[in-house]
Design a protein around this motif. Structure first.
Motif, PDB file in Angstrom:
ATOM      1  N   HIS A  32      21.096   3.336  -3.921  1.00 22.79           N
ATOM      2  CA  HIS A  32      21.582   1.797  -4.560  1.00 22.79           C
ATOM      3  C   HIS A  32      20.388   0.629  -3.943  1.00 22.79           C
ATOM      4  O   HIS A  32      20.201   0.730  -2.889  1.00 22.79           O
ATOM      5  CB  HIS A  32      22.988   1.514  -3.904  1.00 22.79           C
ATOM      6  N   SER A  33      20.084   0.147  -5.089  1.00 21.68           N
ATOM      7  CA  SER A  33      18.957  -0.878  -4.908  1.00 21.68           C
ATOM      8  C   SER A  33      19.322  -2.376  -4.981  1.00 21.68           C
ATOM      9  O   SER A  33      18.943  -3.253  -4.551  1.00 21.68           O
ATOM     10  CB  SER A  33      18.035  -0.468  -5.682  1.00 21.68           C
ATOM     11  N   GLY A  34      20.616  -2.765  -5.948  1.00 20.87           N
ATOM     12  CA  GLY A  34      20.735  -3.818  -6.626  1.00 20.87           C
ATOM     13  C   GLY A  34      19.765  -4.705  -7.465  1.00 20.87           C
ATOM     14  O   GLY A  34      19.905  -5.634  -7.947  1.00 20.87           O
ATOM     15  N   LEU A  35      18.805  -3.841  -8.135  1.00 23.00           N
ATOM     16  CA  LEU A  35      17.958  -4.329  -9.055  1.00 23.00           C
ATOM     17  C   LEU A  35      18.702  -4.281 -10.378  1.00 23.00           C
ATOM     18  O   LEU A  35      19.561  -3.787 -10.627  1.00 23.00           O
ATOM     19  CB  LEU A  35      16.789  -3.463  -9.335  1.00 23.00           C
ATOM     20  N   THR A  36      18.458  -5.303 -11.348  1.00 17.83           N
ATOM     21  CA  THR A  36      19.050  -5.342 -12.415  1.00 17.83           C
ATOM     22  C   THR A  36      18.364  -4.357 -13.532  1.00 17.83           C
ATOM     23  O   THR A  36      17.331  -3.741 -13.028  1.00 17.83           O
ATOM     24  CB  THR A  36      19.026  -6.772 -13.250  1.00 17.83           C
ATOM     25  N   GLU A  37      18.979  -4.253 -14.682  1.00 23.14           N
ATOM     26  CA  GLU A  37      18.356  -3.117 -15.440  1.00 23.14           C
ATOM     27  C   GLU A  37      17.035  -3.754 -15.922  1.00 23.14           C
ATOM     28  O   GLU A  37      16.226  -2.512 -16.162  1.00 23.14           O
ATOM     29  CB  GLU A  37      19.345  -2.963 -16.722  1.00 23.14           C
ATOM     30  N   GLU A  38      16.882  -4.917 -16.321  1.00 18.04           N
ATOM     31  CA  GLU A  38      15.489  -5.115 -16.491  1.00 18.04           C
ATOM     32  C   GLU A  38      14.508  -5.006 -15.536  1.00 18.04           C
ATOM     33  O   GLU A  38      13.385  -4.474 -15.864  1.00 18.04           O
ATOM     34  CB  GLU A  38      15.800  -6.727 -16.806  1.00 18.04           C
ATOM     35  N   GLN A  39      14.896  -5.187 -14.152  1.00 19.37           N
ATOM     36  CA  GLN A  39      13.870  -5.199 -13.240  1.00 19.37           C
ATOM     37  C   GLN A  39      13.651  -3.520 -13.047  1.00 19.37           C
ATOM     38  O   GLN A  39      12.466  -3.179 -12.741  1.00 19.37           O
ATOM     39  CB  GLN A  39      14.424  -5.736 -11.976  1.00 19.37           C
ATOM     40  N   LYS A  40      14.707  -2.755 -13.186  1.00 21.53           N
ATOM     41  CA  LYS A  40      14.242  -1.313 -13.047  1.00 21.53           C
ATOM     42  C   LYS A  40      13.495  -0.801 -14.212  1.00 21.53           C
ATOM     43  O   LYS A  40      12.367   0.073 -13.961  1.00 21.53           O
ATOM     44  CB  LYS A  40      15.631  -0.559 -13.106  1.00 21.53           C
ATOM     45  N   ALA A  41      13.423  -1.432 -15.271  1.00 20.78           N
ATOM     46  CA  ALA A  41      12.775  -0.912 -16.462  1.00 20.78           C
ATOM     47  C   ALA A  41      11.194  -1.439 -16.184  1.00 20.78           C
ATOM     48  O   ALA A  41      10.307  -0.679 -16.459  1.00 20.78           O
ATOM     49  CB  ALA A  41      13.196  -1.642 -17.893  1.00 20.78           C
ATOM     50  N   THR A  42      11.117  -2.617 -15.442  1.00 23.89           N
ATOM     51  CA  THR A  42       9.782  -2.911 -15.226  1.00 23.89           C
ATOM     52  C   THR A  42       9.174  -1.988 -14.048  1.00 23.89           C
ATOM     53  O   THR A  42       8.007  -1.997 -14.048  1.00 23.89           O
ATOM     54  CB  THR A  42       9.757  -4.626 -14.739  1.00 23.89           C
ATOM     55  N   VAL A  43       9.839  -1.716 -13.232  1.00 27.48           N
ATOM     56  CA  VAL A  43       9.446  -0.877 -11.983  1.00 27.48           C
ATOM     57  C   VAL A  43       9.116   0.417 -12.653  1.00 27.48           C
ATOM     58  O   VAL A  43       8.049   1.190 -12.241  1.00 27.48           O
ATOM     59  CB  VAL A  43      10.550  -0.779 -10.990  1.00 27.48           C
TER      60      VAL A  43
ATOM     61  N   VAL B 165       4.857  -9.119 -11.198  1.00 24.25           N
ATOM     62  CA  VAL B 165       5.003  -8.628 -10.243  1.00 24.25           C
ATOM     63  C   VAL B 165       5.598  -9.114  -8.993  1.00 24.25           C
ATOM     64  O   VAL B 165       5.852  -8.487  -8.106  1.00 24.25           O
ATOM     65  CB  VAL B 165       3.907  -7.647  -9.708  1.00 24.25           C
ATOM     66  N   ARG B 166       5.648 -10.452  -9.137  1.00 24.10           N
ATOM     67  CA  ARG B 166       6.020 -11.198  -7.966  1.00 24.10           C
ATOM     68  C   ARG B 166       7.316 -10.983  -7.224  1.00 24.10           C
ATOM     69  O   ARG B 166       7.425 -10.770  -6.160  1.00 24.10           O
ATOM     70  CB  ARG B 166       5.833 -12.953  -8.264  1.00 24.10           C
ATOM     71  N   PRO B 167       8.417 -10.735  -8.260  1.00 22.24           N
ATOM     72  CA  PRO B 167       9.955 -10.370  -7.733  1.00 22.24           C
ATOM     73  C   PRO B 167       9.731  -9.296  -6.706  1.00 22.24           C
ATOM     74  O   PRO B 167      10.749  -8.976  -6.055  1.00 22.24           O
ATOM     75  CB  PRO B 167      10.587 -10.484  -8.711  1.00 22.24           C
ATOM     76  N   PHE B 168       8.732  -8.203  -7.016  1.00 19.69           N
ATOM     77  CA  PHE B 168       8.840  -7.019  -6.315  1.00 19.69           C
ATOM     78  C   PHE B 168       7.885  -6.720  -4.742  1.00 19.69           C
ATOM     79  O   PHE B 168       7.842  -5.819  -4.496  1.00 19.69           O
ATOM     80  CB  PHE B 168       8.318  -5.943  -7.282  1.00 19.69           C
ATOM     81  N   VAL B 169       7.039  -7.897  -4.880  1.00 19.34           N
ATOM     82  CA  VAL B 169       6.315  -7.908  -3.806  1.00 19.34           C
ATOM     83  C   VAL B 169       6.977  -8.636  -2.510  1.00 19.34           C
ATOM     84  O   VAL B 169       7.965  -9.464  -2.722  1.00 19.34           O
ATOM     85  CB  VAL B 169       5.136  -8.872  -3.969  1.00 19.34           C
ATOM     86  N   SER B 170       6.838  -7.733  -1.390  1.00 18.04           N
ATOM     87  CA  SER B 170       7.680  -8.315  -0.060  1.00 18.04           C
ATOM     88  C   SER B 170       7.423  -9.860   0.401  1.00 18.04           C
ATOM     89  O   SER B 170       6.087 -10.186   0.397  1.00 18.04           O
ATOM     90  CB  SER B 170       7.329  -7.436   1.129  1.00 18.04           C
ATOM     91  N   ARG B 171       8.327 -10.492   0.507  1.00 20.39           N
ATOM     92  CA  ARG B 171       8.032 -11.970   1.060  1.00 20.39           C
ATOM     93  C   ARG B 171       7.238 -11.918   2.371  1.00 20.39           C
ATOM     94  O   ARG B 171       6.752 -12.944   2.744  1.00 20.39           O
ATOM     95  CB  ARG B 171       9.254 -12.810   1.150  1.00 20.39           C
ATOM     96  N   GLY B 172       7.685 -10.858   3.205  1.00 11.83           N
ATOM     97  CA  GLY B 172       7.209 -10.809   4.458  1.00 11.83           C
ATOM     98  C   GLY B 172       5.610 -10.460   4.204  1.00 11.83           C
ATOM     99  O   GLY B 172       4.650 -10.900   5.076  1.00 11.83           O
TER     100      GLY B 172
END
Length: 388
Positions: free
Chosen positions: A124-135, A79-86
């Protein structure tokens, strides 16, 4: 005799046709204006209402010396790529506020990255297909959801859309308008009272009146140049501060307050003045005890309208530096600040798509405040209006 009557009837029919065409044009103009207004509000609402919702993700946060120094390591790699850096940057603050967190793993709902929110909102999000599947998988598991975006109202500006808010701009707007009214209202009212009740009609006063009317039509950016030259360069007022912005807007608002105040004073019948003089009142007593209280509703109405106009201005504030990046709300009128119109302008110039909805949401907040101020002015006029 028949020919003149036929010509008269023909002219009458032509006149009626012209009147019908004119009425049709007027109705068409009104309908076109309403159509543009409906289109504007519909477009802004459709673009902006999604900004009041924000993606949140449920994660297990581990607080250790390593994770505090390297915040991304505090959450699972899935889940690290989906957590806000802020949000991750706030981990040291969490430990500072609650030292007992050290050595613990806590399950929290945290702010998700902006592209995740855009994807959940169908944009439009800019997420890859793999990231969309994870979400999608995390959403089905109940670990990702859309919730009310409290950050929009409780935080200042940020380079990350999911962490950006209007708090700093709102506080800056309040401080700026407070300075504006504290300066413009008393000076404007006193100037109008003098010109209307005390000044003699001569070339000098007529020259002043003409220039006041002309100043009301001067482009607002010229007031920004004047504020930059006088308040910042000459008087040394801090640049980008609410004091500099408020004084600049006060210059712009003064002609409006003077003109509306004079109109309110003129609306008071001369019989009130003559009655006051008849019982031995001085001119000052006549104005302060009788004319000014009766004209106060009109004065307040004009001042509120001038305040609403000043609140929507951006051009003069650009020149006094109120376009700065302000993440924290100002604590005083000399601190660096920005205002709502400038904040909207800043967001509109950001390249990230997530700022588009923030821009529209900021416009909605600004419109709500402006409509409230104008409605207050109308209610005051209706409530205290006197017919002589």
């Amino acid at each position: 005799m028949a020919a003149p009557n036929l010509q008269a009837e023909k002219r009458i029919r032509q006149r009626y046709r012209r009147e019908r065409r004119f009425k049709a044009l007027c109705v068409g103009a009104i309908l076109l204006s309403v159509l543009f207004l409906v289109f504007f509000f519909t477009d802004i609402i459709q673009r902006g209402y999604t900004a009041f919702y924000q993606a949140q993700i449920q994660v297990d946060v581990t607080y250790t010396e390593r994770t505090v120094n390297l915040p991304p390591a505090a959450v699972d790699s899935e889940v690290r790529p989906f957590v806000s850096r802020g949000w991750l940057r706030q981990l040291p603050d969490h430990v500072e506020q609650d030292p007992g967190l050290m050595g613990q793993t806590v399950t929290r709902w945290v702010t998700a990255d902006a592209p995740v929110g855009q994807y959940l909102k169908g944009k439009h999000s800019g997420l890859t297909e793999e990231q969309k599947a994870t979400v999608d998988r995390l959403r089905e598991a109940g670990r990702i959801e859309l919730a009310f975006n409290s950050h929009f109202f409780t935080r200042g500006d940020s380079k990350m859309a999911e962490m950006a808010g209007i708090k700093s701009a709102v506080v800056g707007t309040i401080l700026t308008l407070a300075v504006t009214m504290a300066v413009a209202f008393p000076i404007g009212v006193m100037s109008a009272v003098y010109l209307e009740e005390f000044a003699t009609d001569n070339r000098f006063t007529r020259f002043i009146e003409v220039n006041i009317n002309n100043l009301a039509a001067v482009p607002s950016i010229l007031y920004g140049l004047l504020g930059l030259a006088i308040f910042i360069n000459f008087m040394g007022v801090p640049r980008s501060s609410a004091l500099a912005g408020g004084l600049t807007l006060a210059l712009m608002t003064l002609p409006i307050i003077i003109i509306t105040t004079r109109a309110a004073l003129r609306a008071v019948p001369d019989s009130i003045r003559e009655g006051a003089f008849g019982v031995g009142a001085s001119r000052l007593q006549m104005v302060s005890h009788h004319v000014l209280p009766l004209s106060l509703p009109g004065i307040l109405t004009g001042s509120i309208i001038g305040l609403a106009q000043a609140m929507g201005e951006t051009a003069p504030l650009l020149l006094v530096g109120m376009m700065a990046f302000i993440p924290a709300a100002p604590e005083g009128v000399t601190d660096a600040a920005t205002v709502l119109p400038a904040q909207v302008y800043t967001w509109a110039s950001m390249p990230q798509r997530a700022f588009d909805e923030l821009t529209a949401a900021g416009i909605l907040v600004l419109l709500a405040v402006l409509l409230t101020l104008n409605a207050t002015a109308v209610l005051l006029r209706k409530r205290f209006e006197r017919r002589w």
